[in-house]
Motif scaffolding. Structure first.
Motif, PDB file in Angstrom:
ATOM      1  N   VAL A   1      -5.101  14.813  35.315  1.00 41.36           N
ATOM      2  CA  VAL A   1      -3.725  14.344  35.118  1.00 41.36           C
ATOM      3  C   VAL A   1      -3.688  12.914  34.572  1.00 41.36           C
ATOM      4  O   VAL A   1      -3.125  12.679  33.502  1.00 41.36           O
ATOM      5  CB  VAL A   1      -2.887  14.521  36.400  1.00 41.36           C
ATOM      6  CG1 VAL A   1      -1.531  13.846  36.261  1.00 41.36           C
ATOM      7  CG2 VAL A   1      -2.723  15.999  36.723  1.00 41.36           C
TER       8      VAL A   1
ATOM      9  N   TRP B   1       1.179  22.232  30.675  1.00 42.42           N
ATOM     10  CA  TRP B   1       1.076  22.250  32.132  1.00 42.42           C
ATOM     11  C   TRP B   1      -0.376  22.459  32.549  1.00 42.42           C
ATOM     12  O   TRP B   1      -1.145  23.093  31.830  1.00 42.42           O
ATOM     13  CB  TRP B   1       1.841  23.433  32.733  1.00 42.42           C
ATOM     14  CG  TRP B   1       3.321  23.369  32.643  1.00 42.42           C
ATOM     15  CD1 TRP B   1       4.176  22.826  33.545  1.00 42.42           C
ATOM     16  CD2 TRP B   1       4.142  23.909  31.616  1.00 42.42           C
ATOM     17  NE1 TRP B   1       5.466  22.995  33.138  1.00 42.42           N
ATOM     18  CE2 TRP B   1       5.471  23.660  31.950  1.00 42.42           C
ATOM     19  CE3 TRP B   1       3.872  24.586  30.424  1.00 42.42           C
ATOM     20  CZ2 TRP B   1       6.533  24.060  31.163  1.00 42.42           C
ATOM     21  CZ3 TRP B   1       4.933  24.980  29.619  1.00 42.42           C
ATOM     22  CH2 TRP B   1       6.242  24.711  29.998  1.00 42.42           C
TER      23      TRP B   1
ATOM     24  N   ARG C   1       2.031  21.950  37.164  1.00 36.71           N
ATOM     25  CA  ARG C   1       2.444  20.559  37.024  1.00 36.71           C
ATOM     26  C   ARG C   1       2.557  20.256  35.547  1.00 36.71           C
ATOM     27  O   ARG C   1       1.596  20.430  34.782  1.00 36.71           O
ATOM     28  CB  ARG C   1       1.428  19.624  37.667  1.00 36.71           C
ATOM     29  CG  ARG C   1       1.828  18.179  37.488  1.00 36.71           C
ATOM     30  CD  ARG C   1       1.029  17.245  38.327  1.00 36.71           C
ATOM     31  NE  ARG C   1       1.465  15.886  38.073  1.00 36.71           N
ATOM     32  CZ  ARG C   1       0.853  14.830  38.541  1.00 36.71           C
ATOM     33  NH1 ARG C   1      -0.201  14.980  39.313  1.00 36.71           N
ATOM     34  NH2 ARG C   1       1.284  13.626  38.263  1.00 36.71           N
TER      35      ARG C   1
ATOM     36  N   LYS D   1      -4.770  25.901  45.193  1.00 36.99           N
ATOM     37  CA  LYS D   1      -4.215  24.559  44.941  1.00 36.99           C
ATOM     38  C   LYS D   1      -4.791  23.475  45.846  1.00 36.99           C
ATOM     39  O   LYS D   1      -4.843  22.316  45.451  1.00 36.99           O
ATOM     40  CB  LYS D   1      -2.698  24.576  45.005  1.00 36.99           C
ATOM     41  CG  LYS D   1      -2.108  24.736  46.372  1.00 36.99           C
ATOM     42  CD  LYS D   1      -0.585  24.714  46.297  1.00 36.99           C
ATOM     43  CE  LYS D   1       0.041  24.957  47.627  1.00 36.99           C
ATOM     44  NZ  LYS D   1      -0.006  23.861  48.535  1.00 36.99           N
TER      45      LYS D   1
END
Length: 188
Positions: free
Chosen positions: A160, A139, A33, A147
Motif C-alpha cells: 500500500v 484495488w 482496499r 485478511k
C-alpha cells in the motif's frame, strides 16, 4: 508472484492476494482496499501523429485506425468507448493483453486507450485526449479468510505505501512527458 491479465479466482485459492483494476470489482465476497483512481486517455505514437494527425476530440476519432482490447482486456475502461465512436468499422488491431495494445500503439498502428499512468510514461506516445466517463480504480483484494494471515498482512503493509509513493513519482514523470508531447503536438 504471478503477472497476468486473467483475473485469478482468489476464493478457489489461485492466489492469496491480487491487485485488480477496473470500473468496479466483480466479486463482492472479497475484502478490498482501493489504492488509486486513474484516468484513461487516447494515445497514438508520434510517427502515427506525423502521418495522420492526432485526434483531439471524439468527433475526429472515426477517421483514425483504432487499437483496442479483446477477450480479457476488452472490458477495460475506454475500449468500449473507442469502439462506440465508429460503430461497424473494424479496428486496425485487437489484442487480448494490455502489453500488446501498448506495443501496437508504439508501432504506430493506430490510436487506442490506455490508463494515463501507463501511457504518459511512454516517451514515443502522445496523449490525444482524456476519454470522458472513465475513472478506473486499482484495488488490492484478498479472500476474507486470509485478511489477517501474517503473510498477507506483511504484503499489504508493504504494497500500500509502496504503491502510493511509486504512483506519485510516476505521475510526476508522466506529467513532464505530457507537457513535452503537448508542445510537440502544438508545433506540428
Amino acid at each position: 508472484l504471478m503477472l497476468t491479465d486473467r483475473p485469478l479466482d482468489l476464493s478457489a485459492g489461485e492466489a492469496d492476494v491480487a491487485i485488480r483494476g477496473g470500473q468496479a470489482l466483480a466479486e463482492n465476497d472479497l475484502v478490498a482496499r482501493k489504492l488509486a483512481e486513474f484516468t484513461v486517455a487516447l494515445y497514438c505514437s508520434r510517427e502515427y501523429a506525423e502521418r495522420h494527425g492526432a485526434p483531439r476530440s471524439a468527433r475526429e476519432l472515426a477517421r483514425h485506425e483504432r487499437v483496442v482490447g479483446d477477450g480479457q482486456v476488452g472490458p477495460l475502461p475506454g475500449v468500449a468507448w473507442v469502439l462506440s465512436q465508429a460503430p461497424g468499422v473494424e479496428p486496425a488491431f485487437r489484442s487480448n493483453t494490455m502489453a500488446s495494445m501498448l506495443n501496437a500503439l508504439r508501432m504506430g498502428l493506430g490510436v487506442g486507450p490506455a490508463i494515463s499512468l501507463l501511457g504518459d510514461l511512454e516517451p514515443n506516445l502522445v496523449r490525444c485526449f482524456t476519454i470522458p466517463g472513465t475513472a478506473p480504480a486499482t484495488w488490492v483484494v484478498v479472500p476474507p479468510e486470509l485478511k489477517d494471515a501474517p503473510r498477507v498482512r506483511a504484503f499489504m503493509d508493504f504494497i500500500v505505501p509502496h504503491f502510493v509513493a511509486t504512483r506519485k513519482n510516476l505521475e510526476a514523470t508522466g506529467a513532464a512527458l505530457v507537457r513535452k508531447n503537448d508542445a510537440w503536438l502544438a508545433s506540428n
